[in-house]
Motif scaffolding. Sequence first.
Motif, PDB file in Angstrom:
ATOM      1  N   TYR A 286      67.586  26.788  25.426  1.00 12.63           N
ATOM      2  CA  TYR A 286      67.307  27.868  24.480  1.00 12.63           C
ATOM      3  C   TYR A 286      68.360  27.883  23.362  1.00 12.63           C
ATOM      4  CZ  TYR A 286      64.752  32.202  23.502  1.00 12.63           C
ATOM      5  OH  TYR A 286      63.934  33.165  22.964  1.00 12.63           O
ATOM      6  N   THR A 290      67.621  26.771  19.460  1.00 12.88           N
ATOM      7  CA  THR A 290      67.833  27.797  18.432  1.00 12.88           C
ATOM      8  C   THR A 290      68.816  27.318  17.372  1.00 12.88           C
ATOM      9  OG1 THR A 290      67.383  29.551  20.042  1.00 12.88           O
ATOM     10  CG2 THR A 290      68.534  30.177  18.017  1.00 12.88           C
ATOM     11  N   SER A 296      64.273  30.609  17.942  1.00  7.14           N
ATOM     12  CA  SER A 296      64.140  30.378  19.379  1.00  7.14           C
ATOM     13  C   SER A 296      62.873  29.576  19.682  1.00  7.14           C
ATOM     14  CB  SER A 296      64.065  31.727  20.111  1.00  7.14           C
ATOM     15  OG  SER A 296      62.832  32.370  19.806  1.00  7.14           O
TER      16      SER A 296
END
Length: 307
Positions: A286, A290, A296
């Motif tokens: 994640y 990002t 995201s």
Amino acid sequence: MDDDEFLKKIRTLYFRFPGNILTNIEDFDVVPMNADLTVISQFWNINTFIHMHDCFEINYIFKGQCEFVFLDEKRILKEGDFCIISPFTNHSTRLLDPDSQIFPILVKEQTFSKTFFPLLSNDDILSHFFRKILSNTDEPNYLLFQTSASPDVRFLMKELFLENFQYDKYVNQSSVHWLSLLFVSILRNYETYSQFSSYNNGIAYAPILRYIQSHYTTITLSELSKIFHYSVPYLSKIIKETTDQSFSSVVRKLKMRAAVQLLETTNDSIEKIAEDVGYNSSDHFYRVFTDYYGMSPTKYRKIHQET
């Protein structure tokens, strides 16, 4: 028409060559003065010799096999191979049997850099590879794609060759477009089958590239160095010089590209996608995603699946 009928028909055609190509058998160019490129047909049993051009030579092996000599390297090119040779490089090609057929495409250096270079500006590992060759034309290099006799590539090659015999004011423009389509087809479909030779590097990078592309979810630089028998510092240096990226950047780019494809085309959970592309922790995936894309994974999926 099928391939055999096509070859039979084109053998009734002929080319007019400028007389100056025979003034020096080591250095010649057959691209017409007002053209960006030309395509010729290499005949069986023709007298081959080591020579160089002031242009790019692109050899497509339409049928059979040929012997390719590049500086002190000799290899056999097979049907479907698409080999790009940099300017001012000693080389030769020789058909190995009467049924073999090669179509050499000769492209002026300035045409290649101005007209075709935008095709190679994608942010992927192959484009970095290609750009390095084209931006260092003083170095002897070649790039080889193995297209496995792709019908799409064969069709485009036929059209490009036949365009030479139109003899109207649209020939040059049309030829450039056919070659552009050839490059797009190859870049789109055959990036994992490229091979590269650079004598300044002193190392064949293609097998390393293919291994990284096939094992990016788990491979480490230490494991790669053991597989290919190079020290970690030397291998790291070669990867950086060849791709303009660090090993970790190359692997991260491959992981991110795979993640994007899964986000766009599947409904798999973020946890599963993270695992599929080689992350042990979905939180780590994640954060990396990002940072890489500025959003995201969840937001990326929402935006792209809505469109």
